[in-house]
Design a protein around this motif. Structure first.
Motif, short mmCIF file in Angstrom:
data_model
loop_
_atom_site.label_atom_id
_atom_site.label_comp_id
_atom_site.label_asym_id
_atom_site.label_seq_id
_atom_site.Cartn_x
_atom_site.Cartn_y
_atom_site.Cartn_z
N PRO A 71 0.83 -1.21 0.00
CA PRO A 71 0.00 0.00 0.00
C PRO A 71 0.86 1.26 0.00
CG PRO A 71 -0.59 -1.49 1.81
CD PRO A 71 0.66 -2.01 1.19
N ASP A 72 0.22 2.40 -0.15
CA ASP A 72 0.95 3.67 -0.25
C ASP A 72 1.87 3.89 0.94
OD1 ASP A 72 -0.37 4.01 -2.54
OD2 ASP A 72 -1.75 5.57 -1.83
N TYR A 73 1.37 3.55 2.14
CA TYR A 73 2.20 3.80 3.33
C TYR A 73 3.49 2.99 3.28
CZ TYR A 73 3.77 3.93 8.15
OH TYR A 73 4.54 4.08 9.26
N ASP A 74 3.38 1.71 2.89
CA ASP A 74 4.57 0.85 2.80
C ASP A 74 5.58 1.42 1.81
OD1 ASP A 74 2.55 -0.64 4.04
OD2 ASP A 74 3.62 -2.50 3.57
N ARG A 75 5.04 1.84 0.66
CA ARG A 75 5.96 2.36 -0.36
C ARG A 75 6.56 3.69 0.08
NH1 ARG A 75 3.00 3.25 -5.19
NH2 ARG A 75 1.12 2.90 -3.98
N GLY A 101 15.84 -6.52 -6.76
CA GLY A 101 14.59 -5.77 -6.90
C GLY A 101 14.42 -5.12 -8.25
N THR A 102 15.47 -5.08 -9.05
CA THR A 102 15.32 -4.40 -10.35
C THR A 102 15.65 -5.35 -11.49
OG1 THR A 102 17.58 -3.56 -10.12
CG2 THR A 102 15.80 -2.10 -9.41
N ILE A 103 16.89 -5.36 -11.96
CA ILE A 103 17.21 -6.14 -13.16
C ILE A 103 17.35 -7.62 -12.87
CG2 ILE A 103 18.29 -4.24 -14.41
CD1 ILE A 103 21.03 -5.47 -13.54
N GLY A 104 17.49 -8.00 -11.59
CA GLY A 104 17.77 -9.40 -11.27
C GLY A 104 16.57 -10.30 -11.43
N SER A 105 15.38 -9.75 -11.24
CA SER A 105 14.19 -10.60 -11.20
C SER A 105 13.03 -9.88 -11.88
CB SER A 105 13.86 -10.93 -9.74
OG SER A 105 12.66 -11.66 -9.67
N PHE A 110 10.18 -5.24 -9.39
CA PHE A 110 10.19 -3.80 -9.16
C PHE A 110 8.77 -3.23 -9.12
CE2 PHE A 110 11.32 0.66 -10.49
CZ PHE A 110 11.98 0.95 -9.31
N ASP A 111 7.83 -3.91 -9.78
CA ASP A 111 6.45 -3.41 -9.83
C ASP A 111 5.89 -3.17 -8.43
OD1 ASP A 111 6.77 -3.74 -12.45
OD2 ASP A 111 5.44 -5.47 -12.68
N GLY A 112 6.18 -4.10 -7.51
CA GLY A 112 5.60 -4.02 -6.17
C GLY A 112 5.91 -2.72 -5.48
N MET A 113 7.15 -2.30 -5.55
CA MET A 113 7.54 -1.07 -4.88
C MET A 113 7.27 0.17 -5.73
SD MET A 113 8.32 -0.63 -1.87
CE MET A 113 8.35 -1.82 -0.53
N ARG A 114 7.12 -0.04 -7.04
CA ARG A 114 6.89 1.11 -7.91
C ARG A 114 5.41 1.47 -7.92
NH1 ARG A 114 6.44 2.44 -13.58
NH2 ARG A 114 5.92 0.28 -13.99
#
Lengths: 209, 357
Positions: free
Chosen positions: B134-138, B296-300, B304-308
């Motif tokens: 959710p927004d708070y987590d991000r 979190g980015t290029i490795g998998s 990245f979507d989750g945090m973006r």
């Protein structure tokens, strides 16, 4: 060129703090900073001794080694100086110096460190010798005037010696020849006085001592 | 005359024999009786040596009774022998090892990426998305992340700038850069424990180790090969990183606060130790963050979507966090039996991805 050194003769220092005062006055050092201090060990006990301590102008200075902006330099006279226009006031030199020479005026919020200040051997700083800027930032440049640091010049017992290392060690060597490395050898150490016969001071050698 | 000499010699030899006998007897006696503790009736020190030894503060003994009229931190300490040790540690050990680690780990990650490549979602993205953060987590994540990158960049500039940045820009310009780094580091550093505390409170419940985490670790998280690994909302790797952030964050914050406020009378020894601890903890933190950022980015793919955006692809969730996926969708069997089907009535609102299609 000379290799400038301080030497404080513990047998002569009487803890008058004149060197501290002279330095503060001559160099107009920032509030809260003492470029020189007199440390007394065993105060009030047998064997009490005092030594005047300031920057010892190390040949291989730890402050210069840990400085993150490389603001220290050694002059042709072997004096370790620093550029306050480069210094960022991080405090690492204070951690590394064995003699507690680098000090920081409190500046800004939360008493954070300002530009470091330390003994310059009365040799000013990187500004033009004798200029107003130099005096404001670093204090006097007595070396440029052909004079030695004021602390040693006005030491009343000549305990604090300043000058070329060869000359200083020569003076001290003569003193040791005259009186021994310590006057405690003479039997005036009251702690041990009952255990040994008092000896007369050895014959004085003419000249320095 | 010869008689007298002879008698003298005889007496002498007799004495010598007696002496030898006595010595041997005393040796024999000493061998059975332990020698008495050695005592010196009169202590004859070299006063000058003792003075300088005391000043240098070497050897065991009562602490030096020293005083001075100057009232500054550690002013009464005439010589601080640990200063040179601090210098040697910093220049010879810490900077060398830290330099190799900071340069070496990204190179190792790059090599790994070239060999392993990106971890793809088997079968590709499904196009359906599940809410993950959710927004708070991000918000607290990116607050910590931005703060961390800023503190790491300014800290590394102060550590290595003298050898890396100064030769490029010259001492005057580098002094301005370093001064800005120091002020920024000191100004924003005290916010970091706040960020760590927010993360700790928000995510601690989800980061309690579970039994499946050990299986996950034994299988290496599935990053090598294609073994199926089971994980909840956070897998074991994420949990290790979470606890690393908490521990390293607290260590770095406490040591940093000791250094940034030099007004509580803390001495040089404490500050040396604090700087050493701060350096080790933050270099480990930075190196760990390289791994975290890579995964979190290029490795998998899809991570990245989750945090973006706050949403992750269903297919990604099924592969990497199957237990969580089952919890969210509410039906474990449904997941196993029909990977692409869900129970729309039971699941939280899903969003059909348009931007990631």
């Amino acid at each position: 060129m000379a290799n400038m050194k301080f030497y404080c003769d513990a047998e002569r220092c009487i803890e008058c703090n004149a060197c501290v005062t002279a330095c503060k006055n001559e160099n107009e050092v920032p509030w809260g900073v003492n470029r020189r201090r007199v440390v007394t060990i065993k105060d009030g006990e047998p064997g009490e001794r005092s030594l005047s301590v300031a920057c010892m102008h190390c040949a291989d200075a730890p402050c210069a080694a840990v400085c993150p902006v490389d603001c220290f330099y050694t002059t042709e006279d072997g004096v370790v100086l620093h550029d306050k226009e480069i210094c960022i006031g991080c405090g690492y030199c204070f951690y590394a110096c064995p003699f507690g020479a680098p000090q920081f005026p409190k500046a800004g919020a939360f008493a954070s460190r300002g530009k470091m200040d330390k003994c310059t051997f009365c040799a000013g700083g990187p500004k033009d010798p004798g200029s107003a800027d130099e005096h404001r930032m670093y204090g006097s440049n007595r070396l440029a005037e052909g004079k030695l640091p004021l602390c040693a010049e006005m030491c009343s017992t000549k305990a604090l010696l300043a000058g070329d290392a060869n000359v200083i060690s020569d003076i001290y060597r003569k003193r040791v020849i005259n009186r021994g490395a310590s006057v405690l050898d003479w039997g005036v150490n009251y702690d041990k006085a009952s255990l040994r016969a008092p000896q007369a001071p050895k014959g004085k050698v003419s000249g320095e001592g | 005359m010869s008689k007298r000499v002879l008698s003298k010699l005889l007496t002498l030899s007799a004495l010598v024999i007696a002496l030898l006998a006595g010595i041997s007897a005393s040796f024999a006696a000493e061998s059975t009786v332990p020698p008495p503790p050695q005592t010196y009736p009169i202590d004859v020190p070299n006063p000058a040596t003792d003075l300088w030894r005391a000043v240098r503060q070497r050897g065991a003994g009562p602490p030096l009774n020293a005083s001075t009229q100057v009232h500054n931190v550690d002013a009464a300490q005439m010589i601080n022998a640990s200063g040179e040790e601090f210098r040697q540690y910093r220049r010879k050990d810490f900077m060398r090892v830290a330099g190799w680690v900071i340069v070496g780990v990204p190179i190792a990650i790059l090599l790994f990426y070239l060999v392993r490549g990106k971890v793809r979602i088997p079968g590709g993205r499904s196009g359906r998305r599940i809410r993950r953060f959710p927004d708070y987590d991000r918000t607290i994540h990116w607050f910590t992340a931005v703060l961390f990158i800023f503190l790491a960049a300014t800290g590394l500039t102060l550590l290595f700038g003298r050898f890396v940045v100064l030769p490029v820009f010259g001492p005057e310009a580098f002094s301005v850069i370093a001064s800005a780094c120091k002020e920024g580091h000191n100004l924003f550093g005290p916010l970091f424990p706040v960020a760590v505390l927010l993360l700790l409170v928000r995510w601690v419940a989800r980061n309690i180790p579970a039994g499946r985490d050990f299986v996950w670790l034994l299988k290496g998280g599935g990053i090598i090969g294609n073994a199926h690994v089971s994980a909840g909302f956070f897998n074991a790797g994420e949990k290790i990183w979470f606890w690393s952030v908490v521990v390293l964050g607290i260590v770095a914050s406490v040591s940093g606060l000791i250094l940034v406020f030099p007004v509580f009378g803390q001495g040089r020894d404490v500050m040396q130790l604090a700087l050493i601890v701060h350096g080790i903890a933050t270099v480990l933190f930075i190196v760990g963050s390289f791994g975290h950022i890579y995964i979190g980015t290029i490795g998998s793919e899809g991570s990245f979507d989750g945090m973006r955006t706050g949403y992750v692809d269903e297919a990604w969730a099924k592969v990497h966090h199957d237990v969580w996926y089952a919890e969210v969708t509410g039906d474990r069997e449904a997941v196993a039996a029909a990977p692409d089907a869900g129970h729309p009535t039971q699941r939280p609102p899903l969003q059909t991805s348009s931007e990631n299609a």
